[in-house]
Design a protein around this motif. Sequence first.
Motif, short mmCIF file in Angstrom:
data_model
loop_
_atom_site.label_atom_id
_atom_site.label_comp_id
_atom_site.label_asym_id
_atom_site.label_seq_id
_atom_site.Cartn_x
_atom_site.Cartn_y
_atom_site.Cartn_z
N GLN A 66 36.63 43.27 8.82
CA GLN A 66 36.14 42.11 8.07
C GLN A 66 35.25 41.27 8.98
O GLN A 66 35.35 40.05 9.03
N GLY A 67 34.37 41.97 9.67
CA GLY A 67 33.45 41.35 10.60
C GLY A 67 32.77 42.43 11.41
O GLY A 67 32.81 43.62 11.09
N SER A 68 32.16 42.03 12.50
CA SER A 68 31.41 42.95 13.35
C SER A 68 32.28 43.53 14.46
O SER A 68 33.39 43.05 14.73
N GLU A 112 49.00 49.84 3.50
CA GLU A 112 50.20 50.60 3.16
C GLU A 112 51.38 50.33 4.09
O GLU A 112 52.48 50.82 3.86
N VAL A 113 51.16 49.53 5.12
CA VAL A 113 52.24 49.19 6.04
C VAL A 113 53.22 48.26 5.34
O VAL A 113 52.81 47.26 4.74
N PRO A 114 54.51 48.56 5.35
CA PRO A 114 55.49 47.70 4.66
C PRO A 114 55.41 46.25 5.13
O PRO A 114 55.37 45.98 6.33
N GLY A 115 55.37 45.34 4.16
CA GLY A 115 55.38 43.92 4.47
C GLY A 115 54.03 43.30 4.75
O GLY A 115 53.94 42.08 4.90
N THR A 116 52.97 44.12 4.82
CA THR A 116 51.67 43.54 5.15
C THR A 116 51.06 42.86 3.94
O THR A 116 51.37 43.20 2.79
N ASP A 117 50.16 41.89 4.18
CA ASP A 117 49.43 41.24 3.10
C ASP A 117 47.94 41.57 3.18
O ASP A 117 47.12 40.90 2.55
N HIS A 118 47.59 42.61 3.93
CA HIS A 118 46.19 43.00 4.09
C HIS A 118 45.80 44.06 3.07
O HIS A 118 46.64 44.80 2.55
N THR A 119 44.49 44.17 2.81
CA THR A 119 43.98 45.13 1.83
C THR A 119 43.13 46.22 2.46
O THR A 119 42.68 47.12 1.76
N ASP A 120 42.88 46.15 3.75
CA ASP A 120 42.00 47.12 4.40
C ASP A 120 42.69 48.48 4.60
O ASP A 120 43.92 48.54 4.69
N PRO A 121 41.91 49.57 4.60
CA PRO A 121 40.45 49.61 4.61
C PRO A 121 39.80 49.46 3.25
O PRO A 121 38.58 49.48 3.14
N GLY A 122 40.54 49.31 2.18
CA GLY A 122 39.99 49.01 0.88
C GLY A 122 39.57 50.23 0.08
O GLY A 122 39.58 51.35 0.55
N GLY A 152 61.79 38.42 12.28
CA GLY A 152 61.63 37.79 10.98
C GLY A 152 60.57 36.71 10.95
O GLY A 152 60.30 36.12 9.92
N VAL A 153 59.95 36.39 12.10
CA VAL A 153 58.93 35.35 12.14
C VAL A 153 57.60 36.00 12.40
O VAL A 153 57.42 36.71 13.38
N ARG A 154 56.63 35.79 11.51
CA ARG A 154 55.31 36.38 11.67
C ARG A 154 54.46 35.49 12.57
O ARG A 154 54.33 34.30 12.36
N ARG A 155 53.86 36.11 13.58
CA ARG A 155 52.99 35.36 14.46
C ARG A 155 51.71 34.99 13.70
O ARG A 155 51.28 35.72 12.83
N PRO A 156 51.07 33.88 14.06
CA PRO A 156 49.92 33.42 13.30
C PRO A 156 48.75 34.38 13.41
O PRO A 156 48.55 35.02 14.42
N VAL A 157 47.96 34.45 12.33
CA VAL A 157 46.79 35.29 12.28
C VAL A 157 45.57 34.42 12.52
O VAL A 157 45.52 33.27 12.11
N SER A 158 44.51 34.94 13.15
CA SER A 158 43.31 34.18 13.43
C SER A 158 42.48 33.99 12.18
O SER A 158 42.88 34.36 11.09
N ARG A 159 41.26 33.51 12.33
CA ARG A 159 40.36 33.29 11.21
C ARG A 159 40.00 34.58 10.52
O ARG A 159 39.44 34.58 9.44
N ARG A 160 40.23 35.72 11.11
CA ARG A 160 39.91 37.01 10.48
C ARG A 160 40.66 37.19 9.19
O ARG A 160 41.85 36.92 9.14
N THR A 161 39.87 37.66 8.05
CA THR A 161 40.55 38.23 6.87
C THR A 161 41.04 39.54 7.41
O THR A 161 40.41 40.47 7.52
N LEU A 162 40.06 39.01 8.80
CA LEU A 162 40.27 39.90 9.93
C LEU A 162 41.89 40.06 10.10
O LEU A 162 42.46 38.99 10.17
#
Length: 219
Positions: A91-93, A190-200, A7-17
């Motif tokens: 969201q980067g190289s 499409e992964v349940p619970g994610t807040d990401h938009t990729d691949p867009g 139930g605890v999400r590990r921190p995400v780096s600077r990436r929108t990554l």
Amino acid sequence: MSETNGGVRRPVSRRTLLLGGTAAGLGAAGYAARDELKHLWWRAPGAQQPREEGAVDHPGADWVAASGANYRRADRPYDYTVDRVVIHVVQGSYEDALKVFRDPGHQAAAHYVVRRDGHIAQTVRELDVAFHAGNRSYNERSVGIEHEGFVTRPQDFTDAMYRSSARLTAAICERYGMARDREHIVAHSEVPGTDHTDPGRHWDWDRYLELVRAVRVAK
């Protein structure tokens, strides 16, 4: 990218990554411990599959090892069924992705990174659970593929990238007996619970699936 654990999400780096003793009599915690024990049978002598330093699962890929903090050792598909491929955009190289995957503070990595010219790096063995999907269950059941570029720039998704990634995805589907369809090849968004938009919206799913289905994988 992050892994939700308990139930605890590990921190995400600077990436929108975990091994415990007897689970009986411990209530919910006991069930959790019992589940962990079920999936750690491979640590017994002789149970673990052989591992060769620097070996890759996809021929032609470069091995660029992720930090051990960004994945969990496992013995898939014997301890976890693999039935999904998750498509990401960095969201980067390409170099950005490899850099953060080697950083233990990032606490996330995908199994593969595909460059614009189609070159592939493998950073986590398919045996292991990479922290890429933002959902623990999906991490355990999937192989994650990152693609260099930005979701807002369709020009980043080159023909070479699509074709190389399609060959990789087709080989993964063949290895684990997955159908080459949108039920088994999914967007990170499409992964349940994610807040990401990729691949867009610029990722051409029709083209990609056509390429994946056209690949003939050697038996």
